[in-house]
Scaffold this active site. Sequence first.
Site, PDB file in Angstrom:
ATOM      1  N   TYR A 121       3.109 136.850  10.903  1.00 21.78           N
ATOM      2  CA  TYR A 121       2.807 138.057  10.138  1.00 21.78           C
ATOM      3  C   TYR A 121       3.705 138.227   8.919  1.00 21.78           C
ATOM      4  CZ  TYR A 121      -0.489 139.728  13.628  1.00 21.78           C
ATOM      5  OH  TYR A 121      -1.573 139.865  14.447  1.00 21.78           O
ATOM      6  N   LYS A 171       5.051 129.019  23.419  1.00 24.24           N
ATOM      7  CA  LYS A 171       4.354 127.731  23.498  1.00 24.24           C
ATOM      8  C   LYS A 171       5.400 126.686  23.123  1.00 24.24           C
ATOM      9  CE  LYS A 171       0.592 125.147  23.757  1.00 24.24           C
ATOM     10  NZ  LYS A 171      -0.166 124.921  25.002  1.00 24.24           N
ATOM     11  N   ASP A 204      -0.964 129.800  26.916  1.00 23.41           N
ATOM     12  CA  ASP A 204      -2.302 129.463  27.442  1.00 23.41           C
ATOM     13  C   ASP A 204      -2.363 129.742  28.949  1.00 23.41           C
ATOM     14  OD1 ASP A 204      -0.461 127.380  27.641  1.00 23.41           O
ATOM     15  OD2 ASP A 204      -1.875 125.791  27.138  1.00 23.41           O
ATOM     16  N   ASP A 228      -0.256 139.776  19.709  1.00 21.52           N
ATOM     17  CA  ASP A 228      -1.496 140.375  19.202  1.00 21.52           C
ATOM     18  C   ASP A 228      -2.665 139.961  20.084  1.00 21.52           C
ATOM     19  OD1 ASP A 228      -3.334 141.632  17.391  1.00 21.52           O
ATOM     20  OD2 ASP A 228      -3.834 139.621  16.680  1.00 21.52           O
ATOM     21  N   ASP A 232      -4.916 142.233  23.378  1.00 20.30           N
ATOM     22  CA  ASP A 232      -6.351 142.514  23.461  1.00 20.30           C
ATOM     23  C   ASP A 232      -6.863 142.095  24.839  1.00 20.30           C
ATOM     24  OD1 ASP A 232      -6.417 143.439  20.829  1.00 20.30           O
ATOM     25  OD2 ASP A 232      -8.315 142.417  20.389  1.00 20.30           O
TER      26      ASP A 232
HETATM   27  C1  IPM Z   1      -3.151 145.123  16.097  1.00 23.08           C
HETATM   28  C2  IPM Z   1      -4.134 144.763  15.027  1.00 23.08           C
HETATM   29  C3  IPM Z   1      -3.353 144.396  13.781  1.00 23.08           C
HETATM   30  C4  IPM Z   1      -2.476 143.215  14.112  1.00 23.08           C
HETATM   31  C5  IPM Z   1      -4.208 144.067  12.551  1.00 23.08           C
HETATM   32  C6  IPM Z   1      -5.228 145.150  12.262  1.00 23.08           C
HETATM   33  C7  IPM Z   1      -3.339 143.817  11.344  1.00 23.08           C
HETATM   34  O1  IPM Z   1      -4.956 143.740  15.451  1.00 23.08           O
HETATM   35  O2  IPM Z   1      -2.406 146.108  15.895  1.00 23.08           O
HETATM   36  O3  IPM Z   1      -3.124 144.476  17.134  1.00 23.08           O
HETATM   37  O4  IPM Z   1      -2.925 142.069  14.058  1.00 23.08           O
HETATM   38  O5  IPM Z   1      -1.312 143.447  14.420  1.00 23.08           O
HETATM   39 MN    MN Z   2      -4.619 143.137  17.513  1.00 21.67          MN
END
Ligand code: IPM
Ligand code: MN
Length: 335
Positions: A121, A171, A204, A228, A232
């Site tokens: 990032y 990793k 992984d 990140d 999710d």
């Molecule tokens: C998150 C989002 C952000 C990230 C994006 C929107 C920049 O996916 O907060 O997880 O990748 O950090």
């Molecule tokens: Mn995200």
Amino acid sequence: MAHRIGVIGGDGIGPEVVAEGLKVVASAGVELETIDYDLGGGRYLRDGTVLPDEVVEEWRGLDALFLGAVGTPDVPPGLIERGLLLKMRFALDLYINLRPFVLAERDIDFCVVRENTEGAYAGEGGFLRKGTPHEIATQGSVNTRMGVERCVRFAFDLARTRRNHLTLVHKTNVLTFSGDLWERTFDEVAAEYPDVGTAYNHVDAACIYFVQDPQRYDVIVTDNLFGDILTDLGGAVSGGIGFASSANLNPARTGASMFEPVHGSAPDITGMGIANPTAAILSAAMMLDFLGEEDAARRITAACADPATQVEGTVAIGDAIAALVQGPSTAAGVR
Ligand code: IPM
Ligand code: MN
């Protein structure tokens, strides 16, 4: 005294879920002085503004920021993400992205501590001969000893307040430079925390454990990009992304920390009143916890897990949670 909070509703369902978050905070009896900031894809399309430096300076003086979601389909990808969200993380040094996952039915209760200011990032890289057949694109990952160490220390401290276990996810078998820095830092800091058990998983393999055996985790620490992606997945296995909350923290408190749901602006369901505000409400609870309102934070978090709040509709869910937080006595006006 009221806490001074900058509120960025943002785009899509952002303002809808933020309104429910603020409603629930009020129901807990916590006073906020809110300052609204009209920022996001919509604002950019109107007048080209993304995040002025003066606004960032103003934010330094606030107690916290509460954000819904930003991004609209008609704005080029990356513009708002980099110009607003990442600028905020870097400028306010929000070096921890804390994402808790709880699903009582499956005995899931873990936290991901994601490094939030470095790695892929940081924006290192560029093009050479762009648009030609000999085009080259590089995208680096920045890992500093200081940045990794402060993140790892935060994770060890957090583990001490929970079940005393911390897993490093990386990793190291392929990313032999950054992985080596992370692993050495982790091992060195671990020596100062003999009471905290440790483990290491390749990212992984961690994906498999997230799905098949998430109960093994207490606290996980990982780099920005792995964090990140993993969070999710964490949301998906623990009730859905509608329940995933997050805190972008500056634990040194040299800048206002920012609290936001993990989900995005969901343009496909905007204005339909069906977005689940629980992730935003849980993020507001994390904000209250950070502001020293631990009791209100606990009550809100507990209410969000109550089956009575499993109703349909953004406002209905917010109302159900607010009613539980407020308790029957004050809600009815009688005891
Ligand atoms: C998150 C989002 C952000 C990230 C994006 C929107 C920049 O996916 O907060 O997880 O990748 O950090
Ligand atoms: Mn995200």
